[in-house]
Design a protein around this motif. Structure first.
Motif, mmCIF file in Angstrom:
data_model
loop_
_atom_site.group_PDB
_atom_site.id
_atom_site.type_symbol
_atom_site.label_atom_id
_atom_site.label_comp_id
_atom_site.label_asym_id
_atom_site.label_seq_id
_atom_site.Cartn_x
_atom_site.Cartn_y
_atom_site.Cartn_z
ATOM 1 N N GLY A 32 6.334 15.934 -23.571
ATOM 2 C CA GLY A 32 5.716 16.983 -22.767
ATOM 3 C C GLY A 32 5.135 18.116 -23.596
ATOM 4 N N LEU A 33 4.638 17.784 -24.789
ATOM 5 C CA LEU A 33 4.095 18.807 -25.685
ATOM 6 C C LEU A 33 2.763 19.328 -25.162
ATOM 7 N N SER A 34 2.443 20.552 -25.523
ATOM 8 C CA SER A 34 1.137 21.126 -25.219
ATOM 9 C C SER A 34 0.324 21.205 -26.498
ATOM 10 N N ILE A 35 -0.970 21.445 -26.360
ATOM 11 C CA ILE A 35 -1.833 21.537 -27.541
ATOM 12 C C ILE A 35 -1.472 22.736 -28.401
ATOM 13 N N TYR A 36 -0.654 23.658 -27.874
ATOM 14 C CA TYR A 36 -0.310 24.875 -28.602
ATOM 15 C C TYR A 36 1.018 24.771 -29.353
ATOM 16 N N ASP A 37 1.770 23.682 -29.145
ATOM 17 C CA ASP A 37 3.062 23.544 -29.795
ATOM 18 C C ASP A 37 2.901 23.307 -31.289
ATOM 19 N N ASP A 38 3.706 24.003 -32.078
ATOM 20 C CA ASP A 38 3.657 23.904 -33.533
ATOM 21 C C ASP A 38 4.269 22.578 -33.973
ATOM 22 N N LEU A 39 3.496 21.796 -34.724
ATOM 23 C CA LEU A 39 3.962 20.498 -35.193
ATOM 24 C C LEU A 39 4.093 20.442 -36.707
ATOM 25 N N SER A 40 4.059 21.606 -37.361
ATOM 26 C CA SER A 40 4.034 21.636 -38.823
ATOM 27 C C SER A 40 5.279 21.001 -39.438
ATOM 28 N N ASP A 41 6.402 21.005 -38.715
ATOM 29 C CA ASP A 41 7.629 20.411 -39.248
ATOM 30 C C ASP A 41 7.900 19.020 -38.680
ATOM 31 N N ARG A 79 -11.122 16.319 -22.316
ATOM 32 C CA ARG A 79 -11.071 14.887 -22.590
ATOM 33 C C ARG A 79 -10.375 14.600 -23.926
ATOM 34 N N VAL A 80 -10.593 15.463 -24.928
ATOM 35 C CA VAL A 80 -9.907 15.282 -26.204
ATOM 36 C C VAL A 80 -8.404 15.454 -26.001
ATOM 37 N N ALA A 81 -8.009 16.467 -25.227
ATOM 38 C CA ALA A 81 -6.582 16.672 -24.942
ATOM 39 C C ALA A 81 -5.981 15.431 -24.298
ATOM 40 N N GLU A 82 -6.644 14.901 -23.280
ATOM 41 C CA GLU A 82 -6.149 13.696 -22.603
ATOM 42 C C GLU A 82 -6.059 12.518 -23.569
ATOM 43 N N ALA A 83 -7.084 12.358 -24.390
ATOM 44 C CA ALA A 83 -7.109 11.234 -25.326
ATOM 45 C C ALA A 83 -5.957 11.301 -26.324
ATOM 46 N N LEU A 84 -5.499 12.510 -26.640
ATOM 47 C CA LEU A 84 -4.432 12.671 -27.618
ATOM 48 C C LEU A 84 -3.050 12.672 -26.983
ATOM 49 N N GLY A 101 -1.709 22.871 -32.543
ATOM 50 C CA GLY A 101 -0.734 21.900 -33.003
ATOM 51 C C GLY A 101 -1.321 20.850 -33.916
ATOM 52 N N GLN A 102 -2.551 20.427 -33.652
ATOM 53 C CA GLN A 102 -3.238 19.419 -34.463
ATOM 54 C C GLN A 102 -4.184 20.049 -35.472
ATOM 55 N N ASP A 103 -4.219 21.378 -35.538
ATOM 56 C CA ASP A 103 -5.155 22.110 -36.409
ATOM 57 C C ASP A 103 -6.559 21.546 -36.225
ATOM 58 N N LEU A 104 -7.043 21.672 -34.980
ATOM 59 C CA LEU A 104 -8.231 20.935 -34.560
ATOM 60 C C LEU A 104 -9.144 21.801 -33.711
ATOM 61 N N ASP A 105 -10.433 21.731 -33.991
ATOM 62 C CA ASP A 105 -11.454 22.326 -33.141
ATOM 63 C C ASP A 105 -12.393 21.227 -32.659
ATOM 64 N N VAL A 106 -13.094 21.499 -31.560
ATOM 65 C CA VAL A 106 -13.992 20.515 -30.944
ATOM 66 C C VAL A 106 -15.378 21.130 -30.797
ATOM 67 N N ALA A 107 -16.403 20.391 -31.203
ATOM 68 C CA ALA A 107 -17.779 20.853 -31.058
ATOM 69 C C ALA A 107 -18.642 19.714 -30.532
ATOM 70 N N VAL A 108 -19.515 20.031 -29.573
ATOM 71 C CA VAL A 108 -20.463 19.056 -29.032
ATOM 72 C C VAL A 108 -21.791 19.233 -29.747
#
Length: 364
Positions: A32-41, A79-84, A101-108
């Motif tokens: 149940g993680l969110s895109i904002y959860d820290d995953l560095s560890d 859509r990127v969130a869903e895909a991940l 959390g994924q250190d990720l940006d999205v650009a169209v």
């Protein structure tokens, strides 16, 4: 994983298919993680670039993005969130990056012009998902690049106040600076003092590093020491890239790796997590990330950072049309500045538009 497939403009239906990274998406969804959860560890929840790009290229093409700019950006991120494997936030917080959390940006990208919004620099280690859309606004191809890779496309010089270094006074010849790999490297890859030639020859230089199939740094130093004294033809006084490629090839041979290959990414010899720097001059260009940085070495995966990467600085001399290798210095990124003097540099970005190569989204 149940991705979304496009049937008509604005209409989607669920289809079952296997996709690279399903295991990671499953873990993210189960926790149940969110895109904002820290995953560095917890690298088990983080996609490496190759898996991320392959997954998004399977799940995003066909997505309709023919909307006004803000809606288009929101739909793409959803859509990127869903895909991940993430739930889609009710609204996207204006964090930098948008997927912390994924250190990720999205650009169209409808055009070959990458734009940076509301930031004063490109983050070298950040991953940027670039979604190509056609004239109808439909997604056709996805590329995932680091900020450092994107910065290389800028030919104006406005992005580059790069880190540089030189060897400390009094140091010459070959040297093994680090007698051991970093603790994180050892825990992730379990480097070994030796491997049979038959196994090494089956490892591509551009393959992902695998536990128990990586030479420990003293073994890397011993093997690269055999380069000293080798003479080669100079590819040309202005062909720095070609010189580097020749030495890169020699390093692969010294390590007994399989057929030479260069993925054009950091680090140069990915399967051994080794960056090669060939020097005819004292000043070493280190790019946009310092070797001792804690920023992720994203192509290497396994939660490795730049400071865990191994660096080989190969010193040479030139006599007419011939180059001679004079010494090899091998160090972890963590210990790099014990042997080398840092030139403090600032990575500045006052340019907010970077032209992308015309063939960036071409079929491979």
């Amino acid at each position: 994983m149940v991705p979304l497939a496009k049937t008509a403009k604005g209409s989607y239906f669920a289809v079952l298919m296997a996709a690279p990274g399903d295991d990671i998406a499953g873990r993210i969804a189960a926790e149940g993680l969110s895109i904002y959860d820290d995953l560095s560890d917890d690298p088990n929840y983080v996609y490496d670039i190759a898996t991320l790009e392959a997954r998004l290229n399977l799940l995003l093409p066909g997505l309709n993005l023919d909307y006004p700019i803000r809606t288009r950006a929101k739909v793409a991120k959803a859509r990127v969130a869903e895909a991940l494997g993430y739930p889609v936030p009710l609204s996207f917080t204006k964090t930098h990056p948008r997927f912390p959390g994924q250190d990720l940006d999205v650009a169209v990208q409808m055009h070959n012009n990458f734009q940076v919004y509301n930031e004063d620099r490109i983050d070298p280690g950040r991953r940027y998902v670039l979604i190509r859309v056609d004239a109808a606004g439909v997604a056709t191809k996805v590329r995932v690049l680091t900020g450092e890779e994107i910065a290389l496309f800028d030919k104006t010089g406005t992005l580059t106040s790069k880190f540089q270094a030189k060897r400390r006074a009094g140091s010459t010849g070959s040297k093994l600076v680090s007698d051991s790999d970093t603790e994180a490297f050892i825990a992730a890859l379990r480097p070994v003092p030796d491997l049979p030639e038959a196994i090494l020859s089956g490892l591509s230089p551009t393959a992902q590093p695998r536990p128990d199939l990586v030479l420990a740094i003293p073994a890397v130093g011993d093997r690269l020491e055999h380069l000293v004294g080798i003479e080669i033809d100079d590819p040309g006084l202005v062909q720095e890239r070609n010189r580097g490629a020749v030495v890169h090839r020699l390093a692969c041979e010294a390590l007994s790796l399989g057929e030479y290959a260069d993925g054009g990414q950091f680090p140069d010899i990915l399967s051994q997590v080794l960056e090669i720097k060939f020097q005819l001059s004292p000043t070493i260009d280190l790019g946009l990330v310092a070797p001792d940085s804690d920023e992720p070495a994203v192509h290497a995966g396994h939660g490795l950072r730049h400071c865990d990467t191994r660096y080989a600085v190969v010193y040479g001399s030139r006599d007419g049309s011939r180059l001679r290798i004079e010494g090899v210095v091998v160090s972890t990124g963590k210990d790099f500045f014990e042997e080398f003097q840092r030139f403090e540099g600032l990575v500045e970005n006052k340019k907010f538009q970077i032209p992308l190569p015309g063939d960036l989204f071409d079929p491979e």
